[in-house]
Write an enzyme that holds these catalytic residues in place. Structure first.
Site, short mmCIF file in Angstrom:
data_model
loop_
_atom_site.label_atom_id
_atom_site.label_comp_id
_atom_site.label_asym_id
_atom_site.label_seq_id
_atom_site.Cartn_x
_atom_site.Cartn_y
_atom_site.Cartn_z
N SER A 1 0.84 -1.19 0.00
CA SER A 1 0.00 0.00 0.00
C SER A 1 0.88 1.25 0.00
O SER A 1 1.69 1.42 -0.90
CB SER A 1 -0.96 -0.06 1.20
OG SER A 1 -2.03 0.84 1.04
N HIS B 1 -7.53 -5.94 0.27
CA HIS B 1 -6.33 -5.11 0.28
C HIS B 1 -5.27 -5.65 1.24
O HIS B 1 -4.08 -5.47 1.01
CB HIS B 1 -6.73 -3.69 0.66
CG HIS B 1 -5.62 -2.69 0.60
ND1 HIS B 1 -4.87 -2.49 -0.54
CD2 HIS B 1 -5.12 -1.83 1.55
CE1 HIS B 1 -3.96 -1.55 -0.31
NE2 HIS B 1 -4.08 -1.14 0.94
#
Length: 259
Positions: free
Chosen positions: A84, A234
């Site tokens: 990320s 994610h």
């Protein structure tokens, strides 16, 4: 200098956490990679974990912090994993210092711009009033209306620590994040390129890397491979750590390829 946890002997492997994360999030992977003959460096980025707090916060500064860390520890020909926000830091490091990085792994983030989308999380964190000396349960109760997902709350609560006896606090620099949240979504500069082997690994249920993003990734990273872990979002490394490790370890061992 950035705080780090170092484990193992061998080729340097730096692991860079995401927004509101820290090195502790990757402890379970450290021994696995160390067993593959890597010297693993789990980093805390500025304003995160046990690293220093600063009013200055940008991808350029974070990438430079990592470069300085490598210089201080005399690391060369490193491998890097970034998730990320940490993936954006890793991309910038590799494209600005390609002589330093041998292989790059980017977990569930692309080089494109991302609109701000952490508003509910920040609202929940800002709702915690530490002047009332809440305990951990009370902090979680405050977070719940803003962050109903249990896994996300637990991830955030790992940042709690006893600043003084009876006084909890967050390790991250929340005031800077409030002021500079737009930094997190910034795109990799258009002119930046990295020609060495790169693995982008995404969650099958995540929307962070779309098929439509692949031409842009190709532009920046012409020698890239894409791997998708099915049925995860994610937080792919937390949701399916076995497959994440297998995919990344295979790439680190064999990562010479041409698309």
């Amino acid at each position: 200098m950035l705080y780090s946890r170092i484990e193992g002997e061998g080729k340097p492997l730096l692991i860079i956490h995401g927004f509101l994360g820290m090195s502790d999030n990757w402890k379970s992977f450290s021994s696995l990679y160390a067993a593959e003959v890597f010297q693993v460096h789990l980093l805390d980025l500025r304003n995160h974990g046990r690293s220093f707090h600063s009013e200055d916060f940008s991808y350029a500064l974070m990438a430079n912090d990592v470069f300085d860390y490598c210089q201080e520890h005399q690391l060369t020909n490193i491998n890097v994993i970034g998730h990320s926000m940490g993936g954006k830091v890793a991309m910038l490091l590799a494209t600005t210092h390609p002589e330093l990085v041998e292989k790059l792994i980017v977990a569930d983030i692309g080089p494109k711009y991302y609109a701000p989308h952490h508003q509910d999380i920040l609202a929940g964190l800002n709702a915690v009033d530490f002047s009332e000396k809440p305990d951990r349960n009370q902090v979680e109760e405050t977070l719940y209306p803003y962050i109903p997902d249990f896994g996300t709350r637990q991830f955030l609560m790992k940042n709690l620590y006893w600043a003084t006896p009876g006084q909890l606090a967050f390790r991250f620099n929340l005031s800077v994040f409030n002021a500079k949240i737009e930094v997190i979504g910034e795109a990799l500069p258009a002119e930046n390129h990295f020609n060495k082997p790169t693995l982008f690994i995404r969650g099958g249920n995540s929307k962070y890397i779309l098929d439509a993003d692949l031409p842009n990734i190709q532009k920046h990273f012409p020698n890239f491979k894409l791997s998708t872990i099915p049925n995860v979002g994610h937080w792919l490394h937390a949701e399916n750590p076995k497959l994440f490790f297998e995919e990344t370890a295979r790439f680190l061992s064999n990562g010479i390829f041409k698309n």
